[in-house]
Scaffold this active site. Structure first.
Site, PDB file in Angstrom:
ATOM      1  N   HIS A 377       0.811  -1.217   0.000  1.00 15.60           N
ATOM      2  CA  HIS A 377       0.000   0.000   0.000  1.00 15.60           C
ATOM      3  C   HIS A 377       0.834   1.252   0.000  1.00 15.60           C
ATOM      4  O   HIS A 377       0.487   2.240  -0.630  1.00 15.60           O
ATOM      5  CB  HIS A 377      -0.939  -0.022   1.206  1.00 15.60           C
ATOM      6  CG  HIS A 377      -2.162  -0.819   0.931  1.00 15.60           C
ATOM      7  ND1 HIS A 377      -2.952  -1.339   1.908  1.00 15.60           N
ATOM      8  CD2 HIS A 377      -2.725  -1.184  -0.236  1.00 15.60           C
ATOM      9  CE1 HIS A 377      -3.956  -1.994   1.364  1.00 15.60           C
ATOM     10  NE2 HIS A 377      -3.827  -1.917   0.064  1.00 15.60           N
ATOM     11  N   CYS A 689      -3.006 -11.347 -19.547  1.00 10.61           N
ATOM     12  CA  CYS A 689      -2.967 -10.394 -18.441  1.00 10.61           C
ATOM     13  C   CYS A 689      -1.821 -10.654 -17.470  1.00 10.61           C
ATOM     14  O   CYS A 689      -1.765 -10.051 -16.409  1.00 10.61           O
ATOM     15  CB  CYS A 689      -4.298 -10.382 -17.697  1.00 10.61           C
ATOM     16  SG  CYS A 689      -4.779 -11.994 -17.056  1.00 10.61           S
TER      17      CYS A 689
END
Ligand code: PEP
Ligand code: MG
Length: 762
Positions: A377, A689
């Site tokens: 984060h 992906c």
């Protein structure tokens, strides 16, 4: 297994742990030199824990761990046995700053036999790092003659004791503090730290060492009740401080980090975490020691997990722990200090998103972390703030406060006290980077078409709401992979249908008319959710994960599918299943989706305007069922990260094997070409992906093979689009026709030469 392993002695329980801590407090408060007190401590630990050996290694200059005191090993080894960080099991504990508990230490690959210690008869070993101020100051070890498994309680107790020993080391009586703070390098010489890029960019500033860990002066409490009162008060002030931070982030227009901070607040309210702290207080620790103890315990339990999502959760928790300690101490964070330089390069062992935002964002230039992963984060927030982040081992030892530092986030380099030539090169690179960014910004609105006119669809890989603004900014056509497990992993309990529906609806709202492919939960192995029980697995990558969990726990998968259908209500929906290994599995997953569709109808709820169902191509077995699969699916997407590891039988999470094979190897390219042909023949849309789709050279090869849709993380869009707009894909296709049957380890060099010769901008 033919050997029997004894269980740890049942006698060592909470009461024993409390008694040991109380005795340690007496030793620490008593008289005697540092060495004498350390000797008493190791004897006490051995006696109380029933260990045959207890030894304390202390860090000396030059990253050397010296045996400072032992009960049970030869006394002549004291001050003679020395291990480098990374050498032997003790060096391994120091190198990774994490505990190890082994029932057969001599069979461990790191075992380094030291005859002078006389340690050959000892089979079992448990050791913990002695940590202070974010640095490893030594290692504390117990050993037993027989094979036995150490309990979590024993390891936790050792960690708590290591905190006490850390105080002894810090008092400077054992080793002169000057000695350990010296880096071993001539202090003022330039240095280059080679690390890993966590967030791109290039910046310069002065080092600010972020040392959140506070010194815990008292470990054992007199009165548990008053400690609980202190803890509750600190939690209350921490909550309101996080709320202030959220409000400030909103004011600053930081929409994305705000989302993360909310997750973070959820963490702060996590009952499991708080109740473990309260339990540790009831066991006799002070509030501070209890917070630290729970942190050490969490770290120890999760330290073997290499999954980036788990590691980032751990960093968030670390941030929270530090915050709570600050509040317990009634101290403001060091980020408030008015003496910080105007251009701050933060250097930390690890750091959470809120801690980063504590610093004045106008002055923050870069971050250097000893421990961090690109999907943590703090890195996501740093990217939102456009700050480069590099992970560099040993940064805290090599960088002194206010050292000038250049951080090259693109290449994972940190230049400390850079010489003039480096500073000049820095200025040139900044200018070059600015020009490149201008080019990326300019091509954002230009068509995604190759030089010879072939349209290519560029999609994004996302996993947090924070990623969604990139969809508009990058000019991507849609979200090719929404990893739904990421929002699940930051929660302490499984989100109910309403919470999931709200989240998916928000994602669809944000995406507007751009399509989103939702991949159902891809957890398992070492990416386990705390609320789904699973045993330990020998081969997590080959274990109980992704769709296997969904099919074994159909209610879990059905709830997710129900939420997706409800969220879509009248809008198009694409659902993709991960890790499908056979057509029968796809059928089983699709049946659950059909059941949910029927339920939706029965309830009179609006169905999606269009429902597309596909699967990832990650498990090789599926490639041998293509005709049956292609008849069933609406689309396919290659998960090249997993497909590569399974094709080459090469663990993607193991640093020794992760890069051993190249996805640009002939075998991999041949297989992908067959897949493209089969999909084209069947008229089934195919995308990719995995990470390779976002690397310009790899993406070029994929276009040469015939892929026309690539899904990648947001920062890759500019470089990949630049590449494809300069590519004559027909010429590449022709060139590659002669490569597939080559015997090379990798075709990377040949493809790079093609790019160079044909003016492809990679
Ligand atoms: C892959 O395996 O390539 C993929 C995209 O899935 P993940 O990286 O989430 O396993
Ligand atoms: Mg995968």
């Amino acid at each position: 297994m033919t050997d029997t392993v004894g269980e740890a002695s049942a006698g060592f329980d909470g009461a024993a742990s409390r008694r040991l801590l109380a005795r340690l407090r007496d030793v620490m408060a008593g008289s005697g030199s540092g060495q004498e007190r350390l000797d008493k401590i190791v004897s006490l630990i051995a006696a109380e824990m029933g260990a045959d050996v207890c030894s304390a290694y202390v860090m000396r200059a030059g990253e050397v761990l010296e045996l400072f005191s032992t009960f049970g090993l030869n006394q002549t080894a004291v001050h003679n046995t020395r291990l480098r960080v990374g050498e032997g099991i003790v060096g391994d504990i120091a190198g990774h700053a994490r505990p190890i508990a082994l029932d057969n230490a001599p069979s461990h690959p790191s075992f380094a036999y030291r005859p002078e210690t006389g340690e050959d008869p000892f089979l079992s070993l448990a050791g913990v790092p002695i940590l202070r101020g974010g640095k490893v100051r030594g290692v504390l070890v117990i050993q037993h003659k027989d094979r036995r498994r150490y309990t979590e309680e024993e390891v936790e107790t050792l960690q708590t004791i290591a905190m006490v020993v850390a105080e002894l080391v810090a008092q400077g009586e054992l080793v002169n503090p000057q000695e350990v703070s010296s880096t071993g390098d001539p202090a003022l010489l330039p240095a280059r730290l080679s690390g890993t890029s966590l967030a791109g960019g290039l910046s310069m500033g002065l080092a600010v060492i972020h040392r959140p860990q506070l010194t815990i002066r008292q470990m054992v409490a007199e009165d548990a009740e008053s400690e609980l009162v202190r803890l509750n008060a600190a939690i209350a002030t921490m909550h309101s401080a996080i709320d202030d931070l959220l409000a400030a982030a909103a004011l600053a227009g930081l929409g994305e980090p705000k989302d993360i901070l909310e997750t973070y607040r959820m963490f702060a309210e996590d009952r499991g975490w708080l109740s473990r702290i309260r339990e540790a207080i009831r066991m006799g620790l002070t509030a501070e020691a209890a917070v630290q103890q729970v942190q050490n315990d969490t770290r120890a339990r999760m330290s073997h997990l290499t999954d980036p999502y788990i590691r980032e959760r751990l960093l968030d928790l670390e941030d929270l722990t530090n915050r709570l300690l600050q509040h317990l101490a009634g101290r403001k964070s060091e980020a408030d200090g008015g003496t910080l330089p105007d251009d701050i390069v933060l250097v930390a062992r690890s750091m959470g998103p809120a801690e980063l935002l504590d610093y004045d964002q106008r002055r923050l230039r870069a971050v250097v972390l000893e421990d961090g992963s690109p999907s943590s984060h703090v890195c996501i927030v740093a990217r939102a703030l456009n700050i480069p982040v590099v992970q560099a081992n040993d940064a805290l030892n090599r960088i002194e406060p206010l050292d000038p530092v250049i951080v090259d986030g693109d290449h994972g380099q940190v230049f400390v006290r850079p010489a003039e030539d480096i500073q000049m090169a820095f200025a040139e690179s900044v200018a070059l980077r600015t020009r490149k960014e201008q080019i990326y910004a300019e091509i954002r609105g230009l068509p995604s078409v190759t030089r010879d006119g072939v349209p290519i669809s560029i999609q994004l890989n996302c996993g947090l709401l924070i990623d969604l603004p990139h969809l508009k900014a990058s000019g991507a056509e849609g979200i090719g992979l929404y990893r739904t497990e990421i929002p699940f992993m930051v929660r302490s309990s499984y989100p109910d249908v309403k919470a999931q529906t709200d989240l998916y609806a928000r994602i669809l709202d944000e995406a507007g008319d751009k399509p989103v492919v939702f991949r159902t939960l891809d957890v398992g192995g070492d990416k386990m959710l705390p609320y789904i029980a699973s045993g330990e697995e020998e081969n997590p990558a080959l274990g109980w994960r992704a769709i296997r969990i969904g099919l074994d726990h159909p209610s879990l998968l059905r709830q997710q599918l129900r939420s997706l259908l409800r969220a879509a209500a009248g809008r198009p929906l694409s659902v993709m299943f991960p890790m499908i290994a056979e057509v029968a599995e796809f059928d089983a997953a699709k049946r659950l989706l059909d059941l949910e569709l029927k339920r939706l109808e029965q309830q009179g709820l609006e169905p999606p305007s269009r429902l597309r169902v596909g699967t990832m191509i990650e498990v090789p077995s599926l490639l041998w069922q293509l005709p049956a699969l292609l008849a069933r699916v609406d689309f396919l997407s290659v998960g090249s990260n997993d497909l590569t590891q399974y094709i080459f039988a090469s663990d993607r999470g193991n640093p020794r094997t992760a890069t051993r094979y190249d996805p640009l190897a002939p075998a991999m390219l041949c297989l992908l070409r067959r897949l493209v042909e089969a999909c084209n023949d069947a008229g089934v849309p195919l995308s990719i992906c995995g990470e390779m789709a976002g690397r310009p050279l790899d993406a070029m090869a994929l276009l040469g093979i015939g892929f026309r849709s690539l899904s990648m993380s947001p920062p890759s869009v500019g470089p990949v689009k630049t590449m494809l707009r300069s590519l004559d894909v027909a010429a590449l296709r022709q060139y590659m026709a002669g490569l597939y049957q080559k015997g090379d380890h990798s075709l990377r060099d040949k493809l790079r030469s093609f790019a160079k010769d044909h003016g492809v901008l990679i």
